[in-house]
Design an enzyme around this catalytic site. Structure first.
Site, PDB file in Angstrom:
ATOM      1  N   ARG A 176       0.791  -1.206   0.154  1.00 55.40           N
ATOM      2  CA  ARG A 176      -0.450  -0.005   0.354  1.00 55.40           C
ATOM      3  C   ARG A 176       1.294   1.069  -0.134  1.00 55.40           C
ATOM      4  NH1 ARG A 176      -4.006  -0.193   4.717  1.00 55.40           N
ATOM      5  NH2 ARG A 176      -2.645  -0.013   6.364  1.00 55.40           N
ATOM      6  N   ASP A 252      -9.932   3.975  14.050  1.00 52.83           N
ATOM      7  CA  ASP A 252      -8.482   3.165  13.887  1.00 52.83           C
ATOM      8  C   ASP A 252      -8.572   3.070  12.173  1.00 52.83           C
ATOM      9  OD1 ASP A 252     -10.537   1.269  14.738  1.00 52.83           O
ATOM     10  OD2 ASP A 252      -8.941   0.001  13.372  1.00 52.83           O
TER      11      ASP A 252
END
Ligand code: AMP
Ligand code: MG
Length: 487
Positions: A176, A252
């Site tokens: 990512r 989160d």
């Protein structure tokens, strides 16, 4: 263009030290192999796309090799999950390998997801399966192509490593990319563990690196929070306008940059359904499609709470108050564009709501309706689309309002209308059933379908010859797929 060994690292987050992250080495996957890579994401690192096919690429992103300058770290954070506070989370299966600079001076975090156990793995195995890695890869790149802010994905590496979920699957890693991996939950962690010094350090880090223009303001932290509010409002407006359901909007999973982050059981709407819940463990629909808007504000309030050491409660409240007006303005602007309108009128919100209500009642495909509306003049388009609706009188009344509105909007040719509307209305979106087909082929060792789907979704607004099957409503089996939350 660069070769793999020519990346330039500058690991600023790692330098914050052990209170913020822990040094952990990736745990290699067996027999790593390239499943798919994104040329557009390769370009962000100035990498020659050809290097994706070299064995060293799969070794690097399959956890076997590491650049000497990389500094793999698992970050600590916490967060509100489904409304309740979880005091200790963190990168349980992902590692920030380091920060890379490109020639344009942009820096990108390299984050390897599925890289093995860390001190934050809790009950988990530190792994990610091929299925969820492909989904994250396709979604990140597809959202970006739609103009929706998102983390990016460089590649998926598959393997023969067995990973146990509901059944035995194979481990994979997705690389990512994002300018930052700081989440709302990072601020919550230092606030609730009562570590004001570290919290201040984190705030300085984010301000200096990601919101430097806020330094010029009289209250830099407040200016930064306002900017975060606006970016989130804009991101969620885009989700709603294009029918994206995130599924796990825990704090989160919310990026401090206002980009779509941490893909789980997400889905794009097929038929329009305001109440759609894509996460089948979300029994109360906390993260249903229409709830994303108020939840965006709830999450920002949770962040605001964590920022109370830096900003007065009144100022935070005032900034939070900007969320809905920002959201409304962005959303309406996008929906006007989707309807082909170039001007603004007071009743446009009602026009949009009227159409959505009719679509909801008739189960009309959200993406294709808008695309078809732009194929021809308003007059001809509504006549053709009428058959998709059950409430014909209701649709006729809406169609009349729409035609009148288009007539007042301006005098443009059918060609101009089509061009403008097609640029705002994608033909191809990442439908769950398309992802499912690609995953099934990949699990059987054939990666061509993932690669083709990724290609098609990289130009969602452009009609592509021979790709008609990617612009279809789902077949019966693909309509309400239960996407496993285990990933
Ligand atoms: P998620 O629901 O994927 O956003 O994850 C929530 C938390 O659980 C994060 O701290 C993840 O790092 C952690 N987590 C999720 N899956 C795993 C896994 N397989 N192994 C270890 N930690 C995990
Ligand atoms: Mg997460």
């Amino acid at each position: 263009m660069k070769a793999l060994d020519e990346l330039t690292f500058d690991n600023r987050f790692a330098r914050l030290g052990d209170a913020f992250s822990t040094h952990v080495l990736p745990e290699p996957l067996d027999e790593p192999r390239l499943v798919v890579a994104s040329n557009a994401a390769m370009a962000l690192l100035d990498l020659d796309p050809a290097v994706a096919e070299t064995p060293v690429f799969a070794e690097l992103f399959g956890g076997h090799k590491l650049w000497a300058e990389a500094e793999p770290r698992a970050m600590v954070y916490s967060g509100h999950q489904f409304g309740g506070y979880t005091p200790q989370l963190g990168d349980g299966r992902g590692l920030l390998l380091g920060e890379v600079y490109n020639q344009a001076g942009e820096h990108w975090d390299l984050h390897l997801k599925g890289a093995g156990m860390t001190p934050y793995s809790r009950m988990g195995d530190g792994r990610a399966v091929l299925r969820s890695s492909i989904r994250e890869f396709l979604a990140s790149e597809a959202l970006h192509a739609l103009g929706i802010p998102s983390s990016r994905a460089l590649c998926v590496i598959g393997s023969s490593t067995p990973v146990w979920r509901e059944k035995q699957e194979r481990g994979a890693m997705v690389l990512r990319l994002a300018p930052s991996h700081v989440r709302f939950g990072h601020f919550e962690y230092f606030y609730y563990t009562k570590k004001p010094e570290q919290q201040a350090e984190l705030a300085e880090h984010v301000l200096n690196l990601h919101y430097p223009e806020c330094r010029e303001q009289p209250e830099p932290y407040l200016a930064m929070f306002r900017e975060i509010v606006e970016r989130n409002a804009e991101m969620i407006a885009k989700w709603q306008a294009y029918g994206f359901c995130h599924g796990v909007m825990n704090t989160d999973n919310m990026s401090i940059l206002g980009i779509t982050f941490d893909f789980g059981p997400f889905a794009f709407l097929d038929d329009f359904d305001a109440h759609f819940i894509c996460n089948h463990s979300d029994h109360e629909g906390r993260y249903s499609f229409s709830n994303q808007v108020p939840i965006g504000q709830w999450n920002l309030s949770a962040l605001a709470q964590a920022l109370t050491p830096f900003i007065s409660v009144d100022a935070l409240k005032e900034a939070l108050g900007l969320y809905l007006p920002f959201y409304q303005a962005h959303y309406l602007d996008l929906m006007r564009r989707r309807l082909g309108l170039t001007t603004a009128e007071d009743d446009d919100q009602k026009l949009v709501e009227g159409l959505l209500k009719l679509m909801q009642n008739s189960g009309v495909d959200y993406t294709l309706l808008f695309r078809r509306l732009g194929d021809e003049s308003a007059e001809l388009a509504v006549t053709r689309l009428r058959d998709d609706f059950v409430d014909l009188a209701g649709f006729d009344a809406w169609a009349q309002l729409y035609k009148d509105r288009v007539a007042r909007d301006g005098d443009y040719s059918e060609e101009q209308r089509r061009e403008r509307m097609h640029a705002a209305n994608p033909l191809y979106i990442l439908r769950n059933y398309l992802a499912q087909n690609a995953i099934a082929a990949a699990e059987a060792g054939d990666y061509s379908e993932v690669r083709r789907l990724h290609e098609v979704l990289s130009k969602p607004f452009e009609e592509q010859a021979g790709m008609e099957q990617y612009a279809q409503r789902p077949p019966d089996w693909g309509k309400h797929l239960e996407i496993s939350c285990s990933s």
